[in-house]
Design a protein around this motif. Structure first.
Motif, PDB file in Angstrom:
ATOM      1  N   GLY A  50       0.815  -1.213   0.000  1.00  0.00           N
ATOM      2  CA  GLY A  50       0.000   0.000   0.000  1.00  0.00           C
ATOM      3  C   GLY A  50       0.849   1.262   0.000  1.00  0.00           C
ATOM      4  N   ILE A  51       1.952   1.235   0.744  1.00  0.00           N
ATOM      5  CA  ILE A  51       2.843   2.397   0.780  1.00  0.00           C
ATOM      6  C   ILE A  51       3.470   2.626  -0.598  1.00  0.00           C
ATOM      7  N   VAL A  52       3.925   1.551  -1.217  1.00  0.00           N
ATOM      8  CA  VAL A  52       4.550   1.670  -2.539  1.00  0.00           C
ATOM      9  C   VAL A  52       3.533   2.161  -3.567  1.00  0.00           C
ATOM     10  N   LEU A  53       2.320   1.623  -3.530  1.00  0.00           N
ATOM     11  CA  LEU A  53       1.289   2.093  -4.464  1.00  0.00           C
ATOM     12  C   LEU A  53       0.910   3.541  -4.209  1.00  0.00           C
ATOM     13  N   GLY A  54       0.905   3.943  -2.954  1.00  0.00           N
ATOM     14  CA  GLY A  54       0.605   5.334  -2.626  1.00  0.00           C
ATOM     15  C   GLY A  54       1.650   6.289  -3.179  1.00  0.00           C
ATOM     16  N   ILE A  55       2.924   5.906  -3.073  1.00  0.00           N
ATOM     17  CA  ILE A  55       3.989   6.759  -3.611  1.00  0.00           C
ATOM     18  C   ILE A  55       3.901   6.831  -5.129  1.00  0.00           C
ATOM     19  N   ALA A  56       3.593   5.703  -5.771  1.00  0.00           N
ATOM     20  CA  ALA A  56       3.435   5.711  -7.229  1.00  0.00           C
ATOM     21  C   ALA A  56       2.242   6.586  -7.641  1.00  0.00           C
ATOM     22  N   PHE A  57       1.183   6.553  -6.855  1.00  0.00           N
ATOM     23  CA  PHE A  57       0.006   7.384  -7.143  1.00  0.00           C
ATOM     24  C   PHE A  57       0.341   8.863  -6.990  1.00  0.00           C
ATOM     25  N   ILE A  58       1.114   9.204  -5.957  1.00  0.00           N
ATOM     26  CA  ILE A  58       1.539  10.596  -5.758  1.00  0.00           C
ATOM     27  C   ILE A  58       2.398  11.053  -6.931  1.00  0.00           C
ATOM     28  N   GLU A  59       3.263  10.155  -7.413  1.00  0.00           N
ATOM     29  CA  GLU A  59       4.098  10.500  -8.563  1.00  0.00           C
ATOM     30  C   GLU A  59       3.244  10.822  -9.801  1.00  0.00           C
ATOM     31  N   GLN A  60       2.217  10.024 -10.021  1.00  0.00           N
ATOM     32  CA  GLN A  60       1.327  10.277 -11.165  1.00  0.00           C
ATOM     33  C   GLN A  60       0.577  11.607 -11.017  1.00  0.00           C
ATOM     34  N   ILE A  61       0.142  11.907  -9.816  1.00  0.00           N
ATOM     35  CA  ILE A  61      -0.560  13.173  -9.570  1.00  0.00           C
ATOM     36  C   ILE A  61       0.370  14.358  -9.803  1.00  0.00           C
ATOM     37  N   LEU A  62       1.619  14.250  -9.330  1.00  0.00           N
ATOM     38  CA  LEU A  62       2.575  15.340  -9.536  1.00  0.00           C
ATOM     39  C   LEU A  62       2.862  15.553 -11.013  1.00  0.00           C
ATOM     40  N   GLU A  63       2.919  14.456 -11.760  1.00  0.00           N
ATOM     41  CA  GLU A  63       3.171  14.579 -13.200  1.00  0.00           C
ATOM     42  C   GLU A  63       1.999  15.262 -13.903  1.00  0.00           C
ATOM     43  N   ARG A  64       0.783  14.939 -13.513  1.00  0.00           N
ATOM     44  CA  ARG A  64      -0.401  15.566 -14.128  1.00  0.00           C
ATOM     45  C   ARG A  64      -0.535  17.035 -13.752  1.00  0.00           C
ATOM     46  N   LEU A  65      -0.044  17.391 -12.560  1.00  0.00           N
ATOM     47  CA  LEU A  65      -0.119  18.782 -12.124  1.00  0.00           C
ATOM     48  C   LEU A  65       0.966  19.637 -12.773  1.00  0.00           C
ATOM     49  N   GLY A  66       1.921  18.977 -13.422  1.00  0.00           N
ATOM     50  CA  GLY A  66       2.958  19.737 -14.105  1.00  0.00           C
ATOM     51  C   GLY A  66       4.223  19.928 -13.304  1.00  0.00           C
ATOM     52  N   VAL A  67       4.336  19.303 -12.157  1.00  0.00           N
ATOM     53  CA  VAL A  67       5.548  19.421 -11.337  1.00  0.00           C
ATOM     54  C   VAL A  67       6.485  18.288 -11.764  1.00  0.00           C
ATOM     55  N   ILE A  68       7.064  18.440 -12.942  1.00  0.00           N
ATOM     56  CA  ILE A  68       7.843  17.376 -13.548  1.00  0.00           C
ATOM     57  C   ILE A  68       9.139  17.115 -12.772  1.00  0.00           C
ATOM     58  N   ASP A  69       9.764  18.171 -12.262  1.00  0.00           N
ATOM     59  CA  ASP A  69      11.030  17.996 -11.544  1.00  0.00           C
ATOM     60  C   ASP A  69      10.850  17.118 -10.310  1.00  0.00           C
ATOM     61  N   LEU A  70       9.795  17.386  -9.555  1.00  0.00           N
ATOM     62  CA  LEU A  70       9.539  16.582  -8.359  1.00  0.00           C
ATOM     63  C   LEU A  70       9.126  15.162  -8.726  1.00  0.00           C
ATOM     64  N   ALA A  71       8.381  15.025  -9.816  1.00  0.00           N
ATOM     65  CA  ALA A  71       7.986  13.685 -10.270  1.00  0.00           C
ATOM     66  C   ALA A  71       9.209  12.887 -10.717  1.00  0.00           C
ATOM     67  N   ASP A  72      10.186  13.549 -11.346  1.00  0.00           N
ATOM     68  CA  ASP A  72      11.418  12.859 -11.736  1.00  0.00           C
ATOM     69  C   ASP A  72      12.209  12.406 -10.514  1.00  0.00           C
ATOM     70  N   GLN A  73      12.205  13.215  -9.468  1.00  0.00           N
ATOM     71  CA  GLN A  73      12.892  12.804  -8.239  1.00  0.00           C
ATOM     72  C   GLN A  73      12.213  11.574  -7.623  1.00  0.00           C
TER      73      GLN A  73
END
Length: 99
Positions: A50-73
């Motif tokens: 669940g923790i790993v899926l949550g982090i992956a979900f946060i990454e997808q949300i950051l990418e959709r919001l346009g925060v590409i630098d943080l999503a790359d990290q």
């Protein structure tokens, strides 16, 4: 469970040792182990997943919001954490799984 029938040494030689036993009470035994998919529902493995899926979900949300630098990290971190978590959970599952 059957009761143990004790006989003395003297009775062992002079009398037949077979004594009709009482019928044991029936009981139901349920076991999820070792051949059940329900054994994989270990809370530790589910929490880690669940923790790993949550982090992956946060990454997808950051990418959709346009925060590409943080999503790359997040992606760089997850590239290391995902295989370590998978093999660690697999090792934990087989170490605690009763065959």
């Amino acid at each position: 469970m059957r009761k143990t029938h004790y006989i003395t040494f003297r009775n062992f030689f002079h009398k037949p040792s077979f004594k009709p036993s009482t019928n044991p009470r029936p009981f139901k035994a349920y076991s999820f182990v070792p051949f059940s998919p329900l054994a994989m529902l270990d809370p530790t493995i589910l929490t880690i997943g669940g923790i790993v899926l949550g982090i992956a979900f946060i990454e997808q949300i950051l990418e959709r919001l346009g925060v590409i630098d943080l999503a790359d990290q997040f992606e760089k971190v997850m590239r290391f954490i995902l295989p370590v978590t998978f093999y660690g959970a697999l090792f934990y599952f087989f170490a605690t799984f009763m065959f």
